[in-house]
Design a protein around this motif. Sequence first.
Motif, PDB file in Angstrom:
ATOM      1  N   GLN A  14      -8.129  -3.900  14.899  1.00  0.00           N
ATOM      2  CA  GLN A  14      -7.367  -4.270  15.838  1.00  0.00           C
ATOM      3  C   GLN A  14      -5.654  -4.503  15.442  1.00  0.00           C
ATOM      4  OE1 GLN A  14      -9.424  -8.212  15.912  1.00  0.00           O
ATOM      5  NE2 GLN A  14     -11.541  -7.073  15.614  1.00  0.00           N
ATOM      6  N   LEU A  15      -5.258  -2.958  15.285  1.00  0.00           N
ATOM      7  CA  LEU A  15      -4.496  -3.297  14.819  1.00  0.00           C
ATOM      8  C   LEU A  15      -3.075  -3.953  16.269  1.00  0.00           C
ATOM      9  CD1 LEU A  15      -4.714   0.087  12.433  1.00  0.00           C
ATOM     10  CD2 LEU A  15      -4.406  -2.786  11.716  1.00  0.00           C
ATOM     11  N   THR A  16      -1.839  -3.856  15.610  1.00  0.00           N
ATOM     12  CA  THR A  16      -0.927  -4.076  17.157  1.00  0.00           C
ATOM     13  C   THR A  16       0.582  -3.369  16.949  1.00  0.00           C
ATOM     14  OG1 THR A  16      -0.327  -6.200  16.141  1.00  0.00           O
ATOM     15  CG2 THR A  16      -2.540  -5.669  18.171  1.00  0.00           C
ATOM     16  N   GLY A  17       1.189  -3.665  17.218  1.00  0.00           N
ATOM     17  CA  GLY A  17       2.893  -3.234  17.258  1.00  0.00           C
ATOM     18  C   GLY A  17       3.585  -1.811  17.769  1.00  0.00           C
ATOM     19  N   ILE A  24       1.120  -0.775  -0.231  1.00  0.00           N
ATOM     20  CA  ILE A  24      -0.087   0.538   0.481  1.00  0.00           C
ATOM     21  C   ILE A  24       0.716   1.011  -0.047  1.00  0.00           C
ATOM     22  CG2 ILE A  24       0.035   0.669   2.563  1.00  0.00           C
ATOM     23  CD1 ILE A  24      -3.140   0.341   1.304  1.00  0.00           C
ATOM     24  N   GLY A  25       1.909   1.556   0.414  1.00  0.00           N
ATOM     25  CA  GLY A  25       3.018   2.816  -0.056  1.00  0.00           C
ATOM     26  C   GLY A  25       3.685   3.035  -0.908  1.00  0.00           C
ATOM     27  N   PRO A  71       2.931  -0.849   7.769  1.00  0.00           N
ATOM     28  CA  PRO A  71       3.787  -1.390   6.872  1.00  0.00           C
ATOM     29  C   PRO A  71       4.564  -0.724   7.751  1.00  0.00           C
ATOM     30  CG  PRO A  71       1.370  -1.892   5.985  1.00  0.00           C
ATOM     31  CD  PRO A  71       1.597  -0.878   6.950  1.00  0.00           C
ATOM     32  N   ASN A  72       5.962  -0.780   8.501  1.00  0.00           N
ATOM     33  CA  ASN A  72       7.360   0.433   7.497  1.00  0.00           C
ATOM     34  C   ASN A  72       7.226   0.821   6.249  1.00  0.00           C
ATOM     35  OD1 ASN A  72       7.636   0.114  10.484  1.00  0.00           O
ATOM     36  ND2 ASN A  72       8.278  -1.018  10.517  1.00  0.00           N
TER      37      ASN A  72
END
Length: 230
Positions: free
Chosen positions: A114-117, A72-73, A97-98
Amino acid sequence: GLLSSLTLIDIGENEVSGSIPDELYQLTNLEHIYLHNNQMTGTLSEDIGNLQLLDALYLGSNNFSGPIPNNIGSQGATRRPLRFLILGQNEFTGTIPNGMSLTSMFHMDLSFNQLTGTLPADIGENFNHLRQLYLDHNQFTGTIPETYPLAGGGRLYVLALDNNQLTGGVPTGWDKDNLFLDTINVQGNQLTEPIDKEICMLSALENGELVQVGAECAICTCSVLCDNCY
């Protein structure tokens, strides 16, 4: 085919169900996709990377799940022109995404998933046109990156990080010339460091525009802005 030159799909705010068809990712001239406020399910394919002209992706208020694709980036030296990424109020999981390097991004909403990190520092470093960032109501951990006051070239309007599991404090370094910052929401986390007086100085009473700081009373030091602390 007849649809190969299509630049816009808008079926938002209907009662559409089912998943995104694979054929959509082959319409490489697409610039605007509006599928929000439906009953759609399934995942967002890595094939979203095929749509290099994409300016707006509205998938909010559906039942999409799975990870946010790395593609997506921006890819390589090519900078994707994506300005509006609306994925809020779904069931996306995994991390952001980094290294997305979405330098044109204006409004990003990943809230109520429900995103994490941890939060990517890249958002503060490379999202040069960002004005509204909604990452609230997820399960993010770690600290708020020191780069976030630089997001949007120091011209951010809204920063919503509330209702996660963030620790530490709110970073300093906000541009005192930023006359646009309106809202910082960090309540519902595990922050322990008091909010710096520098942030208080951005308030409307100090000739800025900041009118809302959402935070726990224990860390909110801005006497006016924290009248309604949590």
